[in-house]
Scaffold this active site. Structure first.
Site, PDB file in Angstrom:
ATOM      1  N   ARG A   1       0.969  -1.295  -0.080  1.00  0.00           N
ATOM      2  CA  ARG A   1       0.121  -0.098  -0.091  1.00  0.00           C
ATOM      3  C   ARG A   1       0.732   1.286   0.012  1.00  0.00           C
ATOM      4  O   ARG A   1       0.542   2.355  -0.600  1.00  0.00           O
ATOM      5  CB  ARG A   1      -0.818  -0.028   1.183  1.00  0.00           C
TER       6      ARG A   1
ATOM      7  N   LYS B   1     -16.019 -15.904   5.478  1.00  0.00           N
ATOM      8  CA  LYS B   1     -17.346 -15.798   5.594  1.00  0.00           C
ATOM      9  C   LYS B   1     -18.081 -15.209   4.272  1.00  0.00           C
ATOM     10  O   LYS B   1     -17.775 -14.598   3.718  1.00  0.00           O
ATOM     11  CB  LYS B   1     -17.470 -14.587   6.726  1.00  0.00           C
TER      12      LYS B   1
ATOM     13  N   GLY C   1      -7.288  -7.840   0.866  1.00  0.00           N
ATOM     14  CA  GLY C   1      -5.792  -7.560   1.689  1.00  0.00           C
ATOM     15  C   GLY C   1      -5.419  -9.215   1.733  1.00  0.00           C
ATOM     16  O   GLY C   1      -4.119  -9.007   1.279  1.00  0.00           O
TER      17      GLY C   1
ATOM     18  N   GLY D   1     -12.067  -4.279   1.873  1.00  0.00           N
ATOM     19  CA  GLY D   1     -13.356  -3.921   1.844  1.00  0.00           C
ATOM     20  C   GLY D   1     -13.903  -2.883   0.864  1.00  0.00           C
ATOM     21  O   GLY D   1     -14.844  -2.938   0.278  1.00  0.00           O
TER      22      GLY D   1
HETATM   23  C1  3PG Z   1      -8.820  -1.492   5.145  1.00  0.00           C
HETATM   24  O1  3PG Z   1      -7.874  -2.114   5.162  1.00  0.00           O
HETATM   25  O2  3PG Z   1      -9.883  -2.045   5.199  1.00  0.00           O
HETATM   26  C2  3PG Z   1      -8.885   0.001   5.358  1.00  0.00           C
HETATM   27  O3  3PG Z   1      -7.629   0.549   5.398  1.00  0.00           O
HETATM   28  C3  3PG Z   1      -9.804   0.659   6.266  1.00  0.00           C
HETATM   29  O4  3PG Z   1      -9.742   0.207   7.444  1.00  0.00           O
HETATM   30  P1  3PG Z   1     -10.693  -0.235   8.273  1.00  0.00           P
HETATM   31  O5  3PG Z   1     -11.334  -1.352   7.822  1.00  0.00           O
HETATM   32  O6  3PG Z   1     -10.244  -0.244   9.699  1.00  0.00           O
HETATM   33  O7  3PG Z   1     -11.641   0.817   8.279  1.00  0.00           O
HETATM   34 MG    MG Z   2     -11.629  -2.647   6.117  1.00  0.00          MG
END
Ligand code: 3PG
Ligand code: MG
Length: 400
Positions: free
Chosen positions: A39, A209, A357, A380
């Site tokens: 990132r 999930k 991720g 997400g």
């Molecule tokens: C992520 O990795 O999903 C983003 O950096 C947002 O972080 P968060 O899920 O803690 O809001």
């Molecule tokens: Mg997230």
């Protein structure tokens, strides 16, 4: 309408640009070291371009999910991230003071000259960050002359001040707001993927999930010819169809979430035909099961027949979109399926896109990241953008 990009900001000599990046990188639980800096690398082209245009930069991000207890959260300071950013940029990065905003930070920002880079402390160390707080946003906005959103991974967070309230405050002050190169690329690739994918279109899914991904799966089912499901999620579906999953734990809520999708099994959805399973009381003992898994064993990866079938489908697709590892890939003994999916995608001549991720980490770990058309920096955010969810953060960027 297309969004303003950093190219539209023109000559930035003497200007300070606030750049919201997503440097929420995975940290080693024991050492606190950055496990993967993808990132950070992702934002480098934008930062370089802004520096080249004459700007000084204030970079800002959250890191992890601080509890609010400063002693417990100390490992979430941006110090290491700022150091890594300096390494990758090849120039010093000044780490701002311990509060996110305040007189010290304002003084540091004022003292910057063209080419300087200042990294603010973890935005979530200030509880106002996740409340879209206008006073907090105004304090950040006052530090810069322009705003750039290059934080694709956080674009779906509608309540983060740095993503929404800060650009709103810049607009109120008549200052420009643009997307960075990373965000522009992510939006373009995912938009193309969902609007005019090259046939045949295949999706591969795994991860834990089903319940978290229902909207994503439904959006995919509208676009894809085929959806291959493995991973923990695969066992939920297998159990729903009456296959014994042995001692694999499948929550009732997950079975319920999968229920409306069962009608696609055998047509659009393909499930594993075999599994690698490990003995619950001794994970060193493994066995491949075709169909039912014996009691006392838990599924940990797709089996060899499933991998061969998945790999063939992947290689023959015009477009492949992958989210979620198909096995417990962190354990080398259980990583064959996930590695095999990455390898098959690497050999696919079509468009290959990886999101999420863990999946992106797997692809990097196995050395296939460069072979993909695109590896998203979003977890997400990737899911939400594929679903077609509107993002408040992007609504705050100026139209061209
Ligand atoms: C992520 O990795 O999903 C983003 O950096 C947002 O972080 P968060 O899920 O803690 O809001
Ligand atoms: Mg997230």
């Amino acid at each position: 309408m297309p969004k303003t990009t950093i190219a539209d900001l023109g000559n930035l000599t003497g200007k300070t640009v606030l750049v919201r990046v997503d440097f929420n990188v995975p940290l080693d639980k024991v050492s606190g070291e950055i496990k993967n800096d993808r990132r950070i690398r992702g934002a480098i082209p934008t930062l370089r371009a802004l520096l080249k245009a004459g700007a000084s930069i204030i970079a800002m991000s959250h890191l992890g999910r601080p509890s609010g207890d400063a002693t417990k959260d100390s490992h979430l300071t941006m110090d290491r991230v700022a150091e890594r950013l300096a390494d990758l940029l090849g120039k010093p990065v000044i780490k701002a003071g311990s509060t996110v905003v305040g007189p010290d930070v304002t003084a540091q920002a004022k003292a910057m000259t063209p080419g300087d880079v200042l990294m603010l402390e973890n935005l979530r160390f200030d509880p106002r960050e996740q409340k879209n707080d206008p006073a907090f946003a105004a304090a950040i906005a006052a530090l810069g002359d322009a705003y750039v959103n290059d934080a694709f991974g956080t674009c779906h967070n509608d309540h983060d001040a740095s993503m929404v309230a800060v650009p709103a405050a810049l607009k109120a002050a008549g200052k420009p707001r643009a997307v960075g190169l990373l965000v522009a690329k992510e939006l373009e690739v995912i938009h193309e993927l969902m609007s005019q994918p090259k046939a045949p279109v295949l999706a591969v899914m795994g991860g834990a999930k089903v319940s978290d991904k229902i909207a994503f799966i439904n959006a995919l089912l509208k676009k894809v010819d085929h959806l291959l499901i493995g991973g923990k999620m695969g066992y939920t579906f297998l159990k729903s169809t009456g296959v014994s999953v042995g001692s694999t734990i499948v929550a009732d809520a997950e079975l319920a979430a999968a229920q409306p999708l069962l009608r696609y099994i055998g047509t659009k959805i393909t499930l594993p035909v075999d599994s690698l399973a490990a003995k619950s009381d001794d994970f060193a003992v493994t066995k491949v099961f075709e169909g039912d898994i014996d009691a006392g064993y838990e599924g940990v990866d797709i089996g060899p027949k499933t991998l061969a079938m998945f790999a063939e489908k992947i290689r023959n697709s015009g477009t492949v979109i992958w989210n979620g590892p198909v096995g417990w890939f962190e354990k080398p003994a259980f990583s064959k399926g996930t590695k095999g999916v990455a390898e098959a995608m690497g050999h696919c001549q079509g468009v290959t896109v990886v999101g999420g991720g863990e999946t992106a980490e797997a692809v990097e770990q196995f050395g296939y990241a460069e072979k993909m058309t695109h590896v998203s920096t979003g977890g997400g955010a990737f899911l939400a953008y594929v679903e077609g969810k509107p993002f408040q953060s992007l609504a705050r960027i100026d139209d061209q």
